[in-house]
Design an enzyme around this catalytic site. Structure first.
Site, PDB file in Angstrom:
ATOM      1  CB  SER A  21      -0.892  -0.001   1.243  1.00 41.43           C
ATOM      2  OG  SER A  21      -1.593   1.214   1.352  1.00 41.43           O
ATOM      3  CG  ASN A 127      -1.532   1.416   8.586  1.00 40.37           C
ATOM      4  OD1 ASN A 127      -0.770   1.004   9.459  1.00 40.37           O
ATOM      5  ND2 ASN A 127      -1.352   2.591   7.997  1.00 40.37           N
ATOM      6  CB  CYS A 130      -3.236   4.893  12.390  1.00 42.71           C
ATOM      7  SG  CYS A 130      -3.271   4.403  10.668  1.00 42.71           S
ATOM      8  CE  LYS A 165       2.208  -2.378   5.594  1.00 43.51           C
ATOM      9  NZ  LYS A 165       2.118  -1.478   4.406  1.00 43.51           N
ATOM     10  CB  THR A 193       7.784   2.478   7.422  1.00 42.38           C
ATOM     11  OG1 THR A 193       6.709   3.168   8.081  1.00 42.38           O
ATOM     12  CG2 THR A 193       7.487   2.368   5.950  1.00 42.38           C
ATOM     13  N   GLY A 217      12.598   0.266   2.132  1.00 42.44           N
ATOM     14  CA  GLY A 217      13.646  -0.015   1.157  1.00 42.44           C
ATOM     15  C   GLY A 217      14.582  -1.112   1.625  1.00 42.44           C
ATOM     16  N   GLY A 243       9.154  -5.708   3.160  1.00 49.87           N
ATOM     17  CA  GLY A 243      10.218  -4.898   3.747  1.00 49.87           C
ATOM     18  C   GLY A 243      11.513  -5.064   2.979  1.00 49.87           C
ATOM     19  CB  THR A 266      10.793   1.191  -1.362  1.00 47.19           C
ATOM     20  OG1 THR A 266      10.163   1.576  -0.125  1.00 47.19           O
ATOM     21  CG2 THR A 266      11.733   2.287  -1.799  1.00 47.19           C
TER      22      THR A 266
END
Length: 302
Positions: A21, A127, A130, A165, A193, A217, A243, A266
Site C-alpha cells: 500500500s 493498518n 496509526c 499489517k 515502516t 527499502g 520490507g 519501495t
C-alpha cells in the site's frame, strides 16, 4: 512450470507477489508498465473514513539503501473511493485489496464496513500503525491492547478476508500477532515502516516536515525478515512478508522464513515492472530446483 498459486484463508492468489500500500497508487497508475492481472494482489493506497490532506512538504527523503516518508495517509476518504475509484478498478482480474486506516476504533470499523459492501473487494489490510487520537497519539499497533481493540471492532463489521499489517516499532511483534489472530484476523502482514529521521546539517533542521518518518527499502530487509520468521513460528494464520524486497531472491528468503505471500513496496519507485520480474524469477528458481509448487518452499528454512 511450477504452480505459483497460494491461499490466504479463503483468498486465492494466482501467485504470491502483491504490491504494498502507498507504493502502487490504485494500480491504474502502473497499467502502462505491467499487466495488472499478472500480479497476485494489488493493495491500494491507505483509505480512511474521512478525507485527509496529509502532512506538509517535504514529506519524502532518500536515504542510503532506502527512503523516508511522512505522507500522512493523504486520501479523499472511503466514500470517494467507493463512488469514484472502485468503479475503475473492480474489473481488474486480480485481488484488489484496500488498506484501511483510522484515528479511532470507530473510524476503522465504519470504514471497513463500507468497503465490506463492495462486491469485488475480497479483502482489506488493516493498518494498525496509526496514532490513536483518543489515547494520546500512541499507535494502535504498538500495544496488545490497542491491536486487540481495533481488530475486534473491525472483525464484527467486516465479513471477508482480514489482513492486519503490523508495526515493527514494538518490543515483541509475535505477541501483537497472536492477539490479532485471537481476535479473528485471517492473516498478518509485516513489516510496516521503521521510524527514522534525517537532518539537513546546513539548515540544522530535520529533512522531513514533521521531523520523523517511515523508513523503507533494502535497508530494512534484515529486520523485516527476522520479524516474519518470528511471527510465522508464533501464529497458525498465514503471514505476508514485506520490507526491502526488490528481487526474486529477496522474495524467496521471505517465503522460506514462513511467509505465504510477499509485498513489494519501495522497489516499485525504482522499477515499475519489478512485481512481474520477481514473479517470473520465483518461477524460474522453482523450476531450476525441481519444485512443483511454491508451497514447497514456504517455511522450508532448515
Amino acid at each position: 512450470m511450477a504452480d505459483l498459486s497460494v491461499k490466504i484463508n479463503n483468498l486465492s492468489l494466482k501467485n504470491p507477489v502483491m504490491t504494498a500500500s502507498g507504493t502502487f497508487g490504485y494500480g491504474l497508475e502502473f497499467a502502462d508498465f505491467v499487466p495488472l492481472d499478472g500480479i497476485g494482489g494489488i493493495i491500494v493506497k491507505g483509505t480512511t473514513l474521512h478525507a485527509r490532506q496529509g502532512n506538509d512538504y517535504p514529506r519524502m527523503a532518500e536515504t542510503p539503501q532506502g527512503m523516508l516518508n511522512c505522507v500522512g495517509l493523504q486520501n479523499k476518504g472511503v466514500d470517494y473511493f467507493c463512488n469514484n475509484i472502485y468503479p475503475q478498478i473492480k474489473d481488474i482480474d486480480t485481488n484488489m485489496i484496500v488498506n484501511v486506516s483510522g484515528s479511532s476504533v470507530d473510524d476503522y470499523a465504519e470504514c471497513a464496513a463500507r468497503i465490506d459492501a463492495l462486491e469485488k473487494i475480497p479483502a482489506i489490510e488493516l493498518n494498525i500503525s496509526c496514532p490513536n487520537v483518543r489515547q494520546g497519539g500512541m499507535a494502535f499497533g504498538v500495544s496488545c491492547e490497542g491491536a486487540e481493540s481495533v481488530v475486534r471492532a473491525v472483525r464484527k463489521r467486516y465479513s471477508k478476508t482480514l489482513i492486519v499489517k503490523l508495526s515493527p516499532n514494538v518490543t515483541n511483534i509475535a505477541d501483537i500477532a497472536r492477539v490479532c489472530e485471537a481476535e479473528g484476523a485471517d492473516s498478518v502482514s509485516l513489516i510496516n515502516t521503521l521510524m527514522g529521521m534525517a537532518i539537513d546539517i546546513e539548515k540544522r533542521r530535520p529533512v522531513l516536515s514533521i521531523a520523523t518518518g517511515g523508513l523503507s527499502g533494502p535497508a530494512v530487509k534484515p529486520v523485516a525478515l527476522r520479524m516474519v520468521w518470528q511471527v510465522a513460528k508464533a501464529v497458525k494464520i498465514p503471514v505476508v512478508g514485506l520490507g526491502g524486497i526488490s528481487t526474486a531472491e529477496d522474495a524467496i528468503e521471505f517465503l522460506m522464513a514462513g511467509a505465504t505471500a510477499i509485498e513489494i513496496g519501495t522497489a516499485n519507485f525504482v522499477d515499475p515492472q519489478v512485481t512481474i520480474k520477481v514473479r517470473d524469477g520465483i518461477s524460474q528458481w522453482l523450476d531450476n530446483h525441481g519444485c512443483h509448487s511454491v508451497t514447497e518452499i514456504i517455511g522450508a528454512l532448515e
